[in-house]
Design a protein around this motif. Sequence first.
Motif, PDB file in Angstrom:
ATOM      1  N   LEU A   1     -13.540  -6.283   1.287  1.00 46.06           N
ATOM      2  CA  LEU A   1     -12.122  -6.545   1.055  1.00 46.06           C
ATOM      3  C   LEU A   1     -11.748  -7.963   1.483  1.00 46.06           C
TER       4      LEU A   1
ATOM      5  N   THR B   1      -2.867   1.005  -7.573  1.00 51.31           N
ATOM      6  CA  THR B   1      -3.716   0.920  -6.385  1.00 51.31           C
ATOM      7  C   THR B   1      -5.029   1.656  -6.613  1.00 51.31           C
TER       8      THR B   1
ATOM      9  N   SER C   1      -8.095   3.752  -4.120  1.00 49.75           N
ATOM     10  CA  SER C   1      -8.377   4.321  -2.804  1.00 49.75           C
ATOM     11  C   SER C   1      -9.877   4.512  -2.651  1.00 49.75           C
TER      12      SER C   1
ATOM     13  N   CYS D   1      -4.923   2.951   5.688  1.00 51.80           N
ATOM     14  CA  CYS D   1      -5.944   3.979   5.823  1.00 51.80           C
ATOM     15  C   CYS D   1      -5.258   5.274   6.212  1.00 51.80           C
TER      16      CYS D   1
ATOM     17  N   ALA E   1       0.798  -1.209   0.000  1.00 51.07           N
ATOM     18  CA  ALA E   1       0.000   0.000   0.000  1.00 51.07           C
ATOM     19  C   ALA E   1       0.837   1.269   0.000  1.00 51.07           C
TER      20      ALA E   1
ATOM     21  N   VAL F   1      -8.928   4.551   2.209  1.00 56.97           N
ATOM     22  CA  VAL F   1      -8.374   3.208   2.374  1.00 56.97           C
ATOM     23  C   VAL F   1      -7.792   2.817   1.031  1.00 56.97           C
ATOM     24  N   THR F   2      -6.502   2.483   1.010  1.00 59.11           N
ATOM     25  CA  THR F   2      -5.801   2.168  -0.225  1.00 59.11           C
ATOM     26  C   THR F   2      -5.411   0.698  -0.249  1.00 59.11           C
ATOM     27  N   VAL F   3      -5.699   0.042  -1.384  1.00 57.17           N
ATOM     28  CA  VAL F   3      -5.366  -1.370  -1.575  1.00 57.17           C
ATOM     29  C   VAL F   3      -4.809  -1.566  -2.980  1.00 57.17           C
TER      30      VAL F   3
ATOM     31  N   GLY G   1      -8.671  -4.229  -4.977  1.00 54.99           N
ATOM     32  CA  GLY G   1      -9.633  -3.138  -4.931  1.00 54.99           C
ATOM     33  C   GLY G   1     -10.744  -3.257  -5.954  1.00 54.99           C
TER      34      GLY G   1
ATOM     35  N   SER H   1      -3.837  -3.414   3.342  1.00 51.88           N
ATOM     36  CA  SER H   1      -4.434  -2.113   3.077  1.00 51.88           C
ATOM     37  C   SER H   1      -3.840  -1.077   4.009  1.00 51.88           C
TER      38      SER H   1
END
Length: 166
Positions: free
Chosen positions: A151, A94, A96, A114, A21, A63-65, A70, A112
């Motif tokens: 997720l 990624t 978000s 945040c 992430a 929240v980034t994955v 995602g 992930s």
Amino acid sequence: MPATGVPHYRRLVAGGMPAAAAPALLPESADDSGPARPLSGGGPSRHPAADRDRAPVAAHDTVTVALRHGLEAVDILRLRRACGAVLQSRNGATVSFLVPAGTSATWHLPGSSCTAGAQLPPATDPRWVMPPAGADCTARPTDAWVLRSALCEAACTLTAGGLGPF
């Protein structure tokens, strides 16, 4: 599994973020000049003109994955009609999710990260996976617990399909 109890593909990098992430918080385009700056809006600006085009959103966290994870979660959330605004990173690695403010204080999901606060591009930016909607183009957040569930389900789906861990 290493002695830390964290699987090697989910090891944390500096700052306590998952390794997958961390790149999402840095500018990805090769033509950017100047120091790196997080998407959360803190710190000095690289390009003052770019900040004029972004709407600061203090009432939301992100929240980034990883991209594959995602996008699978976006599909799950869309089927549940629970998907808020989602933005893809500049380099496409990624995505978000916009979540309510305060989520970063309690968010603990491997794979992930945040980040408190957000600076969002205009609603017309092509990087929006799920753009802000409505007459005033308001960016609607995804409920944090619904996102967490999606997720986790996405991770199970990808692993069962032979595409995980990611």
